[in-house]
Design a protein around this motif. Structure first.
Motif, PDB file in Angstrom:
ATOM      1  N   GLU A 284      18.239  -3.143   4.771  1.00 58.14           N
ATOM      2  CA  GLU A 284      17.170  -2.997   5.767  1.00 58.14           C
ATOM      3  C   GLU A 284      16.245  -1.833   5.407  1.00 58.14           C
ATOM      4  OE1 GLU A 284      20.869  -0.907   7.320  1.00 58.14           O
ATOM      5  OE2 GLU A 284      20.472  -2.893   6.524  1.00 58.14           O
ATOM      6  N   VAL A 285      16.776  -0.793   4.794  1.00 58.52           N
ATOM      7  CA  VAL A 285      15.937   0.328   4.356  1.00 58.52           C
ATOM      8  C   VAL A 285      15.042  -0.122   3.209  1.00 58.52           C
ATOM      9  CG1 VAL A 285      15.950   2.639   3.319  1.00 58.52           C
ATOM     10  CG2 VAL A 285      17.584   2.084   5.131  1.00 58.52           C
ATOM     11  N   LYS A 286      15.613  -0.840   2.260  1.00 59.21           N
ATOM     12  CA  LYS A 286      14.815  -1.363   1.139  1.00 59.21           C
ATOM     13  C   LYS A 286      13.695  -2.267   1.649  1.00 59.21           C
ATOM     14  CE  LYS A 286      18.339  -1.510  -2.464  1.00 59.21           C
ATOM     15  NZ  LYS A 286      18.988  -2.364  -3.460  1.00 59.21           N
ATOM     16  N   GLN A 287      14.038  -3.163   2.570  1.00 60.45           N
ATOM     17  CA  GLN A 287      13.056  -4.100   3.113  1.00 60.45           C
ATOM     18  C   GLN A 287      11.921  -3.356   3.812  1.00 60.45           C
ATOM     19  OE1 GLN A 287      13.086  -7.384   2.558  1.00 60.45           O
ATOM     20  NE2 GLN A 287      11.122  -7.559   3.601  1.00 60.45           N
ATOM     21  N   ASP A 288      12.258  -2.330   4.577  1.00 64.08           N
ATOM     22  CA  ASP A 288      11.254  -1.546   5.288  1.00 64.08           C
ATOM     23  C   ASP A 288      10.307  -0.850   4.308  1.00 64.08           C
ATOM     24  OD1 ASP A 288      10.141  -0.493   7.739  1.00 64.08           O
ATOM     25  OD2 ASP A 288      11.049   1.424   7.186  1.00 64.08           O
ATOM     26  N   ILE A 289      10.860  -0.302   3.240  1.00 60.35           N
ATOM     27  CA  ILE A 289      10.038   0.367   2.220  1.00 60.35           C
ATOM     28  C   ILE A 289       9.069  -0.631   1.595  1.00 60.35           C
ATOM     29  CG2 ILE A 289      10.088   1.468  -0.058  1.00 60.35           C
ATOM     30  CD1 ILE A 289      12.829   2.675   0.854  1.00 60.35           C
ATOM     31  N   LEU A 290       9.579  -1.777   1.214  1.00 57.90           N
ATOM     32  CA  LEU A 290       8.724  -2.788   0.576  1.00 57.90           C
ATOM     33  C   LEU A 290       7.644  -3.294   1.526  1.00 57.90           C
ATOM     34  CD1 LEU A 290      11.438  -4.716  -1.444  1.00 57.90           C
ATOM     35  CD2 LEU A 290       9.718  -3.127  -2.329  1.00 57.90           C
ATOM     36  N   GLU A 291       7.990  -3.492   2.791  1.00 57.95           N
ATOM     37  CA  GLU A 291       6.992  -3.936   3.770  1.00 57.95           C
ATOM     38  C   GLU A 291       5.901  -2.886   3.954  1.00 57.95           C
ATOM     39  OE1 GLU A 291       9.154  -5.033   7.301  1.00 57.95           O
ATOM     40  OE2 GLU A 291      10.044  -6.788   6.317  1.00 57.95           O
ATOM     41  N   ASN A 292       6.291  -1.622   4.019  1.00 55.73           N
ATOM     42  CA  ASN A 292       5.300  -0.546   4.131  1.00 55.73           C
ATOM     43  C   ASN A 292       4.386  -0.497   2.916  1.00 55.73           C
ATOM     44  OD1 ASN A 292       5.555   1.128   6.615  1.00 55.73           O
ATOM     45  ND2 ASN A 292       7.694   1.192   5.965  1.00 55.73           N
ATOM     46  N   LEU A 293       4.949  -0.709   1.749  1.00 54.10           N
ATOM     47  CA  LEU A 293       4.157  -0.683   0.528  1.00 54.10           C
ATOM     48  C   LEU A 293       3.158  -1.834   0.489  1.00 54.10           C
ATOM     49  CD1 LEU A 293       3.489   0.496  -2.212  1.00 54.10           C
ATOM     50  CD2 LEU A 293       5.384  -0.835  -3.176  1.00 54.10           C
ATOM     51  N   VAL A 294       3.606  -3.023   0.812  1.00 58.50           N
ATOM     52  CA  VAL A 294       2.710  -4.188   0.823  1.00 58.50           C
ATOM     53  C   VAL A 294       1.584  -3.974   1.834  1.00 58.50           C
ATOM     54  CG1 VAL A 294       2.568  -6.642   1.413  1.00 58.50           C
ATOM     55  CG2 VAL A 294       4.428  -5.818  -0.037  1.00 58.50           C
ATOM     56  N   LYS A 295       1.931  -3.487   3.019  1.00 57.02           N
ATOM     57  CA  LYS A 295       0.917  -3.227   4.054  1.00 57.02           C
ATOM     58  C   LYS A 295      -0.101  -2.201   3.558  1.00 57.02           C
ATOM     59  CE  LYS A 295       0.431  -1.501   8.740  1.00 57.02           C
ATOM     60  NZ  LYS A 295       1.092  -0.794   9.831  1.00 57.02           N
ATOM     61  N   ALA A 296       0.372  -1.137   2.938  1.00 52.35           N
ATOM     62  CA  ALA A 296      -0.530  -0.079   2.445  1.00 52.35           C
ATOM     63  C   ALA A 296      -1.453  -0.600   1.358  1.00 52.35           C
ATOM     64  CB  ALA A 296       0.283   1.104   1.948  1.00 52.35           C
ATOM     65  N   ILE A 297      -0.928  -1.410   0.463  1.00 49.55           N
ATOM     66  CA  ILE A 297      -1.759  -1.975  -0.610  1.00 49.55           C
ATOM     67  C   ILE A 297      -2.846  -2.865  -0.004  1.00 49.55           C
ATOM     68  CG2 ILE A 297      -1.779  -3.575  -2.562  1.00 49.55           C
ATOM     69  CD1 ILE A 297       1.020  -2.405  -3.289  1.00 49.55           C
TER      70      ILE A 297
END
Length: 120
Positions: free
Chosen positions: A101-114
């Motif tokens: 869940e931590v990994k998923q949250d990081i990836l979602e934040n990164l995609v949103k930021a991009i």
């Protein structure tokens, strides 16, 4: 880049990792060249003093607006010292985080930021 050698590096270096100025997670790394302690680990509980330091660094005008920021910190005499600020060469150290869940949250934040950066 040249960096002064500081003996306290033996106790590990903390990486504060941000996406668009938002704190995402922290990693502790022991430089294997200088240390028998090897490895990289995810830090789940962050000292508020560290987060305050990170906020101060990211308020510096020249460091604002980056997609990725990594602040490398060590502790000397109970005080944190910034060793380096990385704005390029992103490594989120996700492979060292065991919680999905931590990994998923990081990836979602990164995609949103991009996506947001692309729309600017």
């Amino acid at each position: 880049m040249l960096q002064a050698f500081i003996n306290e590096i033996d106790e590990g270096e903390i990486y504060l990792i941000y996406i668009c100025g938002k704190f995402i997670h922290a990693i502790k790394r022991f430089p294997s060249v200088f240390n028998n302690k090897k490895g990289i680990s995810y830090i789940s509980n962050i000292d508020k003093e560290l987060l305050t330091l990170g906020e101060k660094v990211l308020k510096i005008k020249e460091y604002q607006g980056a997609l990725y920021e990594r602040i490398d910190v060590i502790k000397i005499n109970n005080e944190y010292l910034v060793m380096e600020l990385e704005l390029v060469e992103p490594d989120f150290f996700i492979r060292y985080i065991s919680k999905k869940e931590v990994k998923q949250d990081i990836l979602e934040n990164l995609v949103k930021a991009i996506k947001e950066k692309m729309e600017e």
